[in-house]
Design a protein around this motif. Sequence first.
Motif, PDB file in Angstrom:
ATOM      1  N   ILE A  99       0.818  -1.211   0.000  1.00 26.95           N
ATOM      2  CA  ILE A  99       0.000   0.000   0.000  1.00 26.95           C
ATOM      3  C   ILE A  99       0.848   1.256   0.000  1.00 26.95           C
ATOM      4  O   ILE A  99       0.320   2.348  -0.132  1.00 26.95           O
ATOM      5  N   TRP A 100       2.123   1.142   0.160  1.00 25.83           N
ATOM      6  CA  TRP A 100       2.886   2.398   0.258  1.00 25.83           C
ATOM      7  C   TRP A 100       4.135   2.433  -0.615  1.00 25.83           C
ATOM      8  O   TRP A 100       4.297   3.335  -1.406  1.00 25.83           O
ATOM      9  N   ILE A 101       5.058   1.508  -0.495  1.00 23.51           N
ATOM     10  CA  ILE A 101       6.341   1.692  -1.176  1.00 23.51           C
ATOM     11  C   ILE A 101       7.033   0.343  -1.398  1.00 23.51           C
ATOM     12  O   ILE A 101       6.829  -0.588  -0.627  1.00 23.51           O
ATOM     13  N   SER A 122       7.467  -7.807  14.770  1.00 24.84           N
ATOM     14  CA  SER A 122       8.869  -7.946  14.389  1.00 24.84           C
ATOM     15  C   SER A 122       9.600  -6.734  14.959  1.00 24.84           C
ATOM     16  O   SER A 122       8.977  -5.833  15.515  1.00 24.84           O
ATOM     17  N   PRO A 123      10.925  -6.674  14.823  1.00 27.40           N
ATOM     18  CA  PRO A 123      11.631  -5.500  15.346  1.00 27.40           C
ATOM     19  C   PRO A 123      11.182  -4.185  14.729  1.00 27.40           C
ATOM     20  O   PRO A 123      11.411  -3.125  15.298  1.00 27.40           O
ATOM     21  N   THR A 124      10.543  -4.247  13.564  1.00 27.61           N
ATOM     22  CA  THR A 124      10.132  -3.008  12.888  1.00 27.61           C
ATOM     23  C   THR A 124       8.620  -2.849  12.791  1.00 27.61           C
ATOM     24  O   THR A 124       8.147  -1.900  12.174  1.00 27.61           O
ATOM     25  N   PHE A 125       7.848  -3.760  13.365  1.00 25.88           N
ATOM     26  CA  PHE A 125       6.402  -3.759  13.174  1.00 25.88           C
ATOM     27  C   PHE A 125       5.722  -3.822  14.541  1.00 25.88           C
ATOM     28  O   PHE A 125       5.701  -4.861  15.185  1.00 25.88           O
ATOM     29  N   PHE A 126       5.168  -2.673  14.970  1.00 23.37           N
ATOM     30  CA  PHE A 126       4.466  -2.557  16.246  1.00 23.37           C
ATOM     31  C   PHE A 126       2.999  -2.260  15.975  1.00 23.37           C
ATOM     32  O   PHE A 126       2.660  -1.471  15.090  1.00 23.37           O
ATOM     33  N   SER A 127       2.100  -2.890  16.750  1.00 27.73           N
ATOM     34  CA  SER A 127       0.672  -2.700  16.534  1.00 27.73           C
ATOM     35  C   SER A 127      -0.066  -2.604  17.867  1.00 27.73           C
ATOM     36  O   SER A 127       0.357  -3.189  18.876  1.00 27.73           O
ATOM     37  N   ALA A 180       8.840   0.468  10.411  1.00 29.44           N
ATOM     38  CA  ALA A 180      10.050   1.107   9.909  1.00 29.44           C
ATOM     39  C   ALA A 180      10.483   0.341   8.671  1.00 29.44           C
ATOM     40  O   ALA A 180      11.164  -0.681   8.755  1.00 29.44           O
ATOM     41  N   ILE A 181      10.058   0.797   7.491  1.00 29.01           N
ATOM     42  CA  ILE A 181      10.269   0.034   6.261  1.00 29.01           C
ATOM     43  C   ILE A 181      11.738   0.022   5.865  1.00 29.01           C
ATOM     44  O   ILE A 181      12.341  -1.023   5.645  1.00 29.01           O
ATOM     45  N   VAL A 182      12.313   1.205   5.745  1.00 24.85           N
ATOM     46  CA  VAL A 182      13.739   1.320   5.471  1.00 24.85           C
ATOM     47  C   VAL A 182      14.303   2.338   6.437  1.00 24.85           C
ATOM     48  O   VAL A 182      13.605   2.867   7.296  1.00 24.85           O
ATOM     49  N   GLU A 183      15.578   2.629   6.290  1.00 24.67           N
ATOM     50  CA  GLU A 183      16.259   3.472   7.263  1.00 24.67           C
ATOM     51  C   GLU A 183      15.575   4.821   7.453  1.00 24.67           C
ATOM     52  O   GLU A 183      15.444   5.310   8.574  1.00 24.67           O
ATOM     53  N   LYS A 184      15.102   5.436   6.378  1.00 23.42           N
ATOM     54  CA  LYS A 184      14.595   6.801   6.471  1.00 23.42           C
ATOM     55  C   LYS A 184      13.091   6.891   6.275  1.00 23.42           C
ATOM     56  O   LYS A 184      12.562   7.981   6.088  1.00 23.42           O
ATOM     57  N   HIS A 185      12.403   5.769   6.316  1.00 26.64           N
ATOM     58  CA  HIS A 185      10.953   5.762   6.172  1.00 26.64           C
ATOM     59  C   HIS A 185      10.317   5.116   7.390  1.00 26.64           C
ATOM     60  O   HIS A 185      10.658   3.993   7.750  1.00 26.64           O
ATOM     61  N   ARG A 186       9.364   5.831   7.977  1.00 27.15           N
ATOM     62  CA  ARG A 186       8.600   5.284   9.095  1.00 27.15           C
ATOM     63  C   ARG A 186       7.117   5.447   8.768  1.00 27.15           C
ATOM     64  O   ARG A 186       6.618   6.563   8.614  1.00 27.15           O
ATOM     65  N   ILE A 187       6.419   4.334   8.666  1.00 25.63           N
ATOM     66  CA  ILE A 187       5.024   4.320   8.247  1.00 25.63           C
ATOM     67  C   ILE A 187       4.112   4.066   9.439  1.00 25.63           C
ATOM     68  O   ILE A 187       4.411   3.225  10.290  1.00 25.63           O
ATOM     69  N   ARG A 188       3.024   4.795   9.495  1.00 24.47           N
ATOM     70  CA  ARG A 188       1.963   4.519  10.460  1.00 24.47           C
ATOM     71  C   ARG A 188       0.645   4.400   9.706  1.00 24.47           C
ATOM     72  O   ARG A 188       0.387   5.155   8.771  1.00 24.47           O
ATOM     73  N   GLU A 219     -13.144   5.112   9.436  1.00 16.65           N
ATOM     74  CA  GLU A 219     -12.020   5.966   9.069  1.00 16.65           C
ATOM     75  C   GLU A 219     -10.757   5.127   8.957  1.00 16.65           C
ATOM     76  O   GLU A 219     -10.585   4.146   9.679  1.00 16.65           O
ATOM     77  N   THR A 220      -9.895   5.534   8.051  1.00 10.59           N
ATOM     78  CA  THR A 220      -8.604   4.878   7.903  1.00 10.59           C
ATOM     79  C   THR A 220      -7.563   5.939   7.594  1.00 10.59           C
ATOM     80  O   THR A 220      -7.876   6.979   6.992  1.00 10.59           O
ATOM     81  N   TYR A 221      -6.345   5.708   8.034  1.00 13.19           N
ATOM     82  CA  TYR A 221      -5.308   6.717   7.822  1.00 13.19           C
ATOM     83  C   TYR A 221      -3.986   6.049   7.459  1.00 13.19           C
ATOM     84  O   TYR A 221      -3.747   4.870   7.729  1.00 13.19           O
ATOM     85  N   LEU A 222      -3.128   6.836   6.839  1.00 14.28           N
ATOM     86  CA  LEU A 222      -1.790   6.399   6.460  1.00 14.28           C
ATOM     87  C   LEU A 222      -0.876   7.607   6.546  1.00 14.28           C
ATOM     88  O   LEU A 222      -1.200   8.679   6.034  1.00 14.28           O
ATOM     89  N   GLU A 223       0.262   7.469   7.211  1.00 12.89           N
ATOM     90  CA  GLU A 223       1.211   8.581   7.309  1.00 12.89           C
ATOM     91  C   GLU A 223       2.636   8.059   7.198  1.00 12.89           C
ATOM     92  O   GLU A 223       2.929   6.912   7.561  1.00 12.89           O
ATOM     93  N   ASP A 224       3.521   8.925   6.691  1.00  9.58           N
ATOM     94  CA  ASP A 224       4.902   8.531   6.442  1.00  9.58           C
ATOM     95  C   ASP A 224       5.837   9.655   6.856  1.00  9.58           C
ATOM     96  O   ASP A 224       5.633  10.818   6.475  1.00  9.58           O
ATOM     97  N   HIS A 225       6.825   9.302   7.665  1.00  2.93           N
ATOM     98  CA  HIS A 225       7.909  10.241   7.974  1.00  2.93           C
ATOM     99  C   HIS A 225       9.104   9.851   7.124  1.00  2.93           C
ATOM    100  O   HIS A 225       9.626   8.742   7.239  1.00  2.93           O
ATOM    101  N   TRP A 226       9.568  10.772   6.275  1.00  2.00           N
ATOM    102  CA  TRP A 226      10.622  10.478   5.311  1.00  2.00           C
ATOM    103  C   TRP A 226      11.765  11.475   5.488  1.00  2.00           C
ATOM    104  O   TRP A 226      11.588  12.670   5.281  1.00  2.00           O
ATOM    105  N   GLN A 227      12.917  10.971   5.899  1.00  3.98           N
ATOM    106  CA  GLN A 227      14.116  11.795   6.043  1.00  3.98           C
ATOM    107  C   GLN A 227      14.889  11.721   4.737  1.00  3.98           C
ATOM    108  O   GLN A 227      15.610  10.757   4.474  1.00  3.98           O
ATOM    109  N   LEU A 228      14.761  12.768   3.897  1.00  3.61           N
ATOM    110  CA  LEU A 228      15.387  12.728   2.580  1.00  3.61           C
ATOM    111  C   LEU A 228      16.900  12.766   2.683  1.00  3.61           C
ATOM    112  O   LEU A 228      17.614  12.006   2.020  1.00  3.61           O
TER     113      LEU A 228
END
Length: 680
Positions: A28-30, A365-370, A416-424, A462-471
């Motif tokens: 759904i994102w990247i 997983s270490p990168t997947f919290f719910s 935390a998909i990759v180093e500079k991407h954090r998805i909620r 309601e549904t939401y998707l947000e991404d923090h991206w450190q370019l």
Amino acid sequence: MKIYSFKYSRNGRNGKMKRILFIFSIQIWIVFTSFAQNVTLSGYIENKATGERLVNATIVETKSGRGTSCNRYGFFSLSLPRGENHLSVSHVGFTRVESTINLKTDTLIVMSLIPGNCLEEVLVVEKKNAFSSAVGKHTLSLDWVKRMPAVLGEADVLKSLHFLPGVNPGQEGLTGFSVRGGSPDNTQFLLDGLPVYNVNHAYGYFSAFNGDALQDVTLYTGDLPARYGGSLSSVLEVTMREGNRKKYSGDIHVSPVAGSVVVEGPLKKDKASFLISGRRTWLDGLLWTGQKIAGSDFSTGYNFYDLNAKVNWEINPYNRLYISMYNSRDSRFATWKAKDSKHSDRFRFYWGNLSVSGRWNHLFSPTFFSNITLYYSQFNNSQIMTVYNESVSQREQSKTNSRLRDWTLKTDSEIAIVEKHRIRFGTVCSIKYYAPEMSYIGSVNLNENVRDTTTGNVYSLETYLEDHWQLNDHWSVDAGVRFSLLAVPYARYYSLQPRLSISYRIGESVLFKTSWVRMQQAQHLLTSNSMGMNTDLWVPVTRRVAPASSDLFSIGCFYAFANTWNFSIEGYFHRMDHVVRYKDGILFLESFQTDADNTQYREYIERPNNFRMPTYHHLDISYALDNRKGKGSSWIFGIYNLYARKNPSIIYHKQTKEGVTTRSWSLLPFVPSVTWSYHF
């Protein structure tokens, strides 16, 4: 520091479900490529003295500058290079911890911070300037809030927000506030993620949040992340403490108007704990004593209380359960007896909140919290009048009720998909029952029930998707979107609410930010200031009344200098549509003022949004005598409005023979207080 090896199976039903969820989130994102040289460091940051998880604590790898902050459950996830890493962990009110860890594979850790006030010596460590990427995000220190001067010694979280930029206080001495051009109902109040629909005690002079039961308070006034919905201006997120997992302890507080007690301790040491906090006023006792001494046939009283309870259980490092409850209530009552009558007439007016929730934290997983939350929240407002009719020798009764009930199931996840991407991402399903005004009149010749036409259920998804991206080292982007579907009788409302924030950093000292947020509010608060009591009514979206919406644009510049001082300036433009309020000149319950000739005089304010009250100012002071032994007494002395400035608390218009004149009341000149606390 506790370190756990992280294992999860790829076989069986559970493994299959985890793979499905993981793959779905990616689709759904990247699409991303893996970084073989990096591993994931994840875990929790907690209070070493109590074992409670710390909200918004920060962890930074000092060599690379990579860092993150904990979510509201104390969880973090950070991608770091293999090998030796130097960590710096900090939180407001706690001593910073420096640690070195050698990472070879994905690792789960638990790090503990020591409260700063528990140390005889404090080691001052050089502090690097760090800015949040959010515009208009403010986190308060509860220790600072408790030390602030307060009306009659009751420390108040909401009044402390009045000092923040973009926050406009309401009437003098009251807890209410408006944010960036909105009205008080445009702020959503969340207690452990649950909406609280009435946050006031004593008609607004005290808040319904007991500071002794709270851990963290964060106000969003600008860049509202997509995970928040339902308000037009701001969100106040309040997090309750979890309870001491190490030992039993408690606190007692006594002020001139109320007393409170907190008891906490382990149900199973280091695994499960509880916290119970209660507060009640004794104003009704003081009023009752005075009226009895005076021998009056008329008696009146007022009281309030609030109760917080929370239980949490750490099943294992990957699963945790929470159960919490919140209840608050205000009650005003009066009894009087007519001359030569054996029967008394009675009036009672009460309002309050009740919320119950259950939550499950799970680490896939270490990168997947719910987190999954199921809650019920309600607000009731009732008036009951009982009068004895002497002519027919029978009592007559009238009732007016307002009610709001909310059943909600919500999920919130972080990846935390990759180093500079954090998805909620997450989903919210709600059923809300509104009964804005229901009346009943019972007498000898009349038995009538009247129900508001807007009474009924409102269904929402309601549904939401947000991404923090450190370019890179200079640019970062926070992007998100929230989709909302509302179903009411004979109507459906769809809404797409994008969120975007862009930050640009120059070195370690300068940061520029800008954001755009579109929001929707599906309920309206009708309030009238014509009566000296709480007459607020929550009304829903209907076929004729659409949801309110807003666009909030913000821009800011932040500068840090001398490694100690921070300077910031922000500007905003806030546009709102479909805002509901009473018509001009309409007073609640159709009560009118009359002029000297007894004619249906109605007040009319031509452009009410441009009305400005006179300037007010006051000086407050407080002095704290702390107990440094861990157990025993402490005192806080304070004076509200030291130089007795007569600030207008209420402004009203009165019709006289000379015309309409403006008058005001001042209620809080020079209010001293003393609060005693005992920790055991």
